[in-house]
Design an enzyme around this catalytic site. Structure first.
Site, PDB file in Angstrom:
ATOM      1  N   HIS A 106      -4.738 -21.045  12.002  1.00 55.35           N
ATOM      2  CA  HIS A 106      -6.142 -21.386  11.762  1.00 55.35           C
ATOM      3  C   HIS A 106      -6.892 -20.266  11.055  1.00 55.35           C
ATOM      4  O   HIS A 106      -7.605 -20.503  10.073  1.00 55.35           O
ATOM      5  CB  HIS A 106      -6.846 -21.712  13.080  1.00 55.35           C
ATOM      6  CG  HIS A 106      -8.331 -21.848  12.928  1.00 55.35           C
ATOM      7  ND1 HIS A 106      -8.932 -22.981  12.430  1.00 55.35           N
ATOM      8  CD2 HIS A 106      -9.325 -20.949  13.158  1.00 55.35           C
ATOM      9  CE1 HIS A 106     -10.237 -22.796  12.375  1.00 55.35           C
ATOM     10  NE2 HIS A 106     -10.500 -21.570  12.809  1.00 55.35           N
ATOM     11  N   CYS A 108      -7.120 -27.595   8.977  1.00 58.16           N
ATOM     12  CA  CYS A 108      -5.838 -26.906   9.106  1.00 58.16           C
ATOM     13  C   CYS A 108      -4.944 -27.639  10.104  1.00 58.16           C
ATOM     14  O   CYS A 108      -5.397 -28.503  10.869  1.00 58.16           O
ATOM     15  CB  CYS A 108      -6.029 -25.453   9.527  1.00 58.16           C
ATOM     16  SG  CYS A 108      -6.400 -25.208  11.285  1.00 58.16           S
ATOM     17  N   CYS A 131     -12.788 -28.079  10.020  1.00 59.36           N
ATOM     18  CA  CYS A 131     -11.558 -27.489   9.493  1.00 59.36           C
ATOM     19  C   CYS A 131     -10.444 -28.526   9.497  1.00 59.36           C
ATOM     20  O   CYS A 131     -10.298 -29.295  10.451  1.00 59.36           O
ATOM     21  CB  CYS A 131     -11.148 -26.283  10.342  1.00 59.36           C
ATOM     22  SG  CYS A 131      -9.625 -25.472   9.802  1.00 59.36           S
ATOM     23  N   CYS A 169      -6.202 -27.425  13.785  1.00 63.42           N
ATOM     24  CA  CYS A 169      -7.386 -28.227  14.104  1.00 63.42           C
ATOM     25  C   CYS A 169      -7.105 -29.727  14.040  1.00 63.42           C
ATOM     26  O   CYS A 169      -7.751 -30.515  14.742  1.00 63.42           O
ATOM     27  CB  CYS A 169      -8.533 -27.851  13.175  1.00 63.42           C
ATOM     28  SG  CYS A 169      -9.215 -26.207  13.520  1.00 63.42           S
ATOM     29  N   ASP A 210      -7.946  -7.328   1.715  1.00 59.84           N
ATOM     30  CA  ASP A 210      -6.887  -7.570   2.692  1.00 59.84           C
ATOM     31  C   ASP A 210      -7.335  -7.071   4.052  1.00 59.84           C
ATOM     32  O   ASP A 210      -8.209  -6.207   4.151  1.00 59.84           O
ATOM     33  CB  ASP A 210      -5.607  -6.828   2.302  1.00 59.84           C
ATOM     34  CG  ASP A 210      -5.690  -5.348   2.672  1.00 59.84           C
ATOM     35  OD1 ASP A 210      -5.088  -4.974   3.698  1.00 59.84           O
ATOM     36  OD2 ASP A 210      -6.376  -4.575   1.980  1.00 59.84           O
ATOM     37  N   ASP A 263      -2.703   8.392  -1.458  1.00 58.59           N
ATOM     38  CA  ASP A 263      -4.017   9.018  -1.350  1.00 58.59           C
ATOM     39  C   ASP A 263      -4.267   9.466   0.078  1.00 58.59           C
ATOM     40  O   ASP A 263      -3.529   9.111   0.988  1.00 58.59           O
ATOM     41  CB  ASP A 263      -5.115   8.031  -1.784  1.00 58.59           C
ATOM     42  CG  ASP A 263      -5.238   6.858  -0.804  1.00 58.59           C
ATOM     43  OD1 ASP A 263      -4.192   6.383  -0.311  1.00 58.59           O
ATOM     44  OD2 ASP A 263      -6.367   6.418  -0.534  1.00 58.59           O
ATOM     45  N   GLN A 287     -11.695   7.363  -4.102  1.00 59.89           N
ATOM     46  CA  GLN A 287     -12.154   7.936  -2.846  1.00 59.89           C
ATOM     47  C   GLN A 287     -13.485   8.655  -3.092  1.00 59.89           C
ATOM     48  O   GLN A 287     -14.106   8.459  -4.118  1.00 59.89           O
ATOM     49  CB  GLN A 287     -11.092   8.869  -2.273  1.00 59.89           C
ATOM     50  CG  GLN A 287      -9.824   8.172  -1.791  1.00 59.89           C
ATOM     51  CD  GLN A 287     -10.028   7.351  -0.533  1.00 59.89           C
ATOM     52  OE1 GLN A 287     -11.096   7.384   0.097  1.00 59.89           O
ATOM     53  NE2 GLN A 287      -9.006   6.591  -0.144  1.00 59.89           N
ATOM     54  N   ASP A 302       0.849  -1.189   0.000  1.00 57.21           N
ATOM     55  CA  ASP A 302       0.000   0.000   0.000  1.00 57.21           C
ATOM     56  C   ASP A 302       0.888   1.242   0.000  1.00 57.21           C
ATOM     57  O   ASP A 302       2.103   1.160   0.122  1.00 57.21           O
ATOM     58  CB  ASP A 302      -0.988  -0.008   1.157  1.00 57.21           C
ATOM     59  CG  ASP A 302      -0.320  -0.062   2.519  1.00 57.21           C
ATOM     60  OD1 ASP A 302       0.896   0.175   2.599  1.00 57.21           O
ATOM     61  OD2 ASP A 302      -1.021  -0.332   3.507  1.00 57.21           O
ATOM     62  N   SER A 303       0.281   2.391  -0.156  1.00 58.43           N
ATOM     63  CA  SER A 303       1.053   3.606  -0.407  1.00 58.43           C
ATOM     64  C   SER A 303       1.622   4.232   0.854  1.00 58.43           C
ATOM     65  O   SER A 303       2.504   5.086   0.777  1.00 58.43           O
ATOM     66  CB  SER A 303       0.168   4.643  -1.100  1.00 58.43           C
ATOM     67  OG  SER A 303      -0.833   5.112  -0.213  1.00 58.43           O
ATOM     68  N   GLY A 304       1.106   3.843   2.012  1.00 54.15           N
ATOM     69  CA  GLY A 304       1.473   4.496   3.262  1.00 54.15           C
ATOM     70  C   GLY A 304       0.504   5.579   3.671  1.00 54.15           C
ATOM     71  O   GLY A 304       0.577   6.090   4.795  1.00 54.15           O
ATOM     72  N   GLY A 305      -0.397   5.937   2.788  1.00 57.12           N
ATOM     73  CA  GLY A 305      -1.314   7.025   3.079  1.00 57.12           C
ATOM     74  C   GLY A 305      -2.200   6.776   4.278  1.00 57.12           C
ATOM     75  O   GLY A 305      -2.365   7.646   5.133  1.00 57.12           O
ATOM     76  N   PHE A 306      -2.776   5.578   4.376  1.00 56.12           N
ATOM     77  CA  PHE A 306      -3.684   5.290   5.481  1.00 56.12           C
ATOM     78  C   PHE A 306      -2.966   5.431   6.817  1.00 56.12           C
ATOM     79  O   PHE A 306      -3.498   5.994   7.773  1.00 56.12           O
ATOM     80  CB  PHE A 306      -4.262   3.877   5.337  1.00 56.12           C
ATOM     81  CG  PHE A 306      -5.158   3.481   6.484  1.00 56.12           C
ATOM     82  CD1 PHE A 306      -6.457   3.941   6.552  1.00 56.12           C
ATOM     83  CD2 PHE A 306      -4.681   2.676   7.504  1.00 56.12           C
ATOM     84  CE1 PHE A 306      -7.283   3.594   7.619  1.00 56.12           C
ATOM     85  CE2 PHE A 306      -5.491   2.323   8.575  1.00 56.12           C
ATOM     86  CZ  PHE A 306      -6.797   2.785   8.619  1.00 56.12           C
TER      87      PHE A 306
END
Length: 371
Positions: free
Chosen positions: A335, A306, A304, A309, A266, A146, A189, A92-96
């Site tokens: 899990h 995994c 499950c 489990c 994500d 952004d 946005q 990601d851009s780092g903006g958040f």
């Protein structure tokens, strides 16, 4: 560099199955991307993450910009080699993070001056700096810089922020130097205002990015508003390019994302709630550290398969939390990541078999959601 292939569209919804081809492998969509914020998915090795079915992971420009710094990662041969992950990576851009973690930030047309959340040092990120950092990292998919505006916010604030984000997107595209190996996505946005979402999407599509993200959702707004804005926004995004909804990871939000035309999502959720003792299971959330599991010798989820489990009980995991053992975090992270990657695999299959809505209904009933 990046190619998207549409394979199947749902007959009843906007849900779709596709493939994204990158230099580090093919991603089958829809896909959930585990987050490796600081070049690691917390408590997990890259080999384990791959074995859980993860096709692509996300790392964070803001955090890697501060530590260890892009120069060190570039000297190591790029982010893939640095962290020993051989599949696709999105950064990601780092903006958040600039807007959510940093104190005393100052936003100008040039960029954002802020104080590091680590040591208070003065830092600066702009569209050009963000792209330079991401070029150094060598991730397969990079994001335009952004402003993720807060909720709620006035129309005037969101309009000003959205227009600046569009101008920043153009600067990112103009500055991007590694177009043969890295696909730059634009970020739509516009807050909760449909006319601004439409304008943002149309302006970005006119710039012809290889893919598009929908940002500024799941930031505190009610779910029905999020779904309505998402459904409206995806109508303005090209059908022949991938669509990414940023920052969602609960099963219901993943279903809603896919149903309304999203290919990629994500979230830090699976590992974060694992560290708090929570597992997502086929019958809802299980708080594994609760005392009621002290003598429960069944698995977290009988449906499950995994590693956790198949090998460990609720009683054992509860014991690990009770004595503060790191293995507790690892077992629940294994899990939860498996649960979400398997969920998206099941969603893909349901779309291919023209039973997406039936599968959604079955899952919601089992998990305890109201549709």
């Amino acid at each position: 560099m990046l190619e998207y292939k549409l394979i199947k569209k749902s007959k009843d919804t906007k849900a779709r199955v596709g493939e994204i081809k990158t230099n580090h492998g093919i991603i089958k969509t829809p896909v959930f991307m585990p987050v490796g914020t600081r070049a690691t998915v917390k408590t997990m090795t890259p080999e384990e993450v791959k074995d859980l079915g993860a096709q692509i992971i996300l790392s964070n420009t803001y955090h890697l910009f501060l530590r260890p710094g892009p120069e060190i990662i570039e000297k190591a041969g790029g982010l893939h080699k640095f962290m020993n992950w051989h599949g696709p990576i999105l950064t990601d851009s780092g903006g958040f993070q600039v807007f959510s973690l940093s104190a005393n930030r100052k936003i100008t047309e040039e960029g954002v001056t802020f104080r590091s959340h680590i040591d208070g040092s003065k830092q600066f990120l702009s569209p050009e700096v963000s792209i330079d950092v991401q070029n150094s990292l060598g991730s397969d998919i990079i994001m335009a810089f952004d402003e993720c505006a807060p909720y709620p916010a006035t129309y005037e604030y969101i309009e000003h922020s959205m227009n600046r984000t569009t101008r920043w997107a153009k600067r990112c595209k103009d500055h991007h130097k590694n177009t043969d190996n890295q696909a730059l996505f634009g970020i739509v946005q516009g807050g909760m205002y449909k006319d601004l979402r439409k304008k943002s999407a149309e302006d970005l599509v006119a710039m012809d990015f290889p893919g598009y993200a929908v940002g500024g959702l799941s930031v505190g707004e009610p779910k029905d508003i999020m779904v309505d804005i998402l459904d409206y926004t995806t109508d303005f995004l090209p059908e022949d390019k991938p669509r990414y909804l940023m920052g969602v990871g609960t099963p219901d939000y993943l279903f809603e994302a896919v149903e309304h035309g999203i290919d990629m999502a994500d979230c830090v959720l699976p590992t974060r709630i694992a560290r708090n003792g929570t597992a997502m299971t086929s019958v809802g959330r299980v708080i594994a550290k609760n005392g009621k599991y002290k003598e429960d010798f069944t698995s977290l989820d009988e449906n499950c398969d995994c590693y956790t489990c198949k090998n460990y009980t609720k009683a054992y995991i509860r014991h690990l939390f009770n004595v503060n053992e790191i293995l507790a975090y690892r077992l629940l992270s294994i899990h939860n990541i498996y649960f979400l990657t398997k969920l998206m695999e099941n969603i893909r299959n349901a779309i291919l078999e023209d039973r997406f809505l039936e599968y959604k209904k079955e899952f919601y009933e089992s998990y305890g959601y109201e549709d």
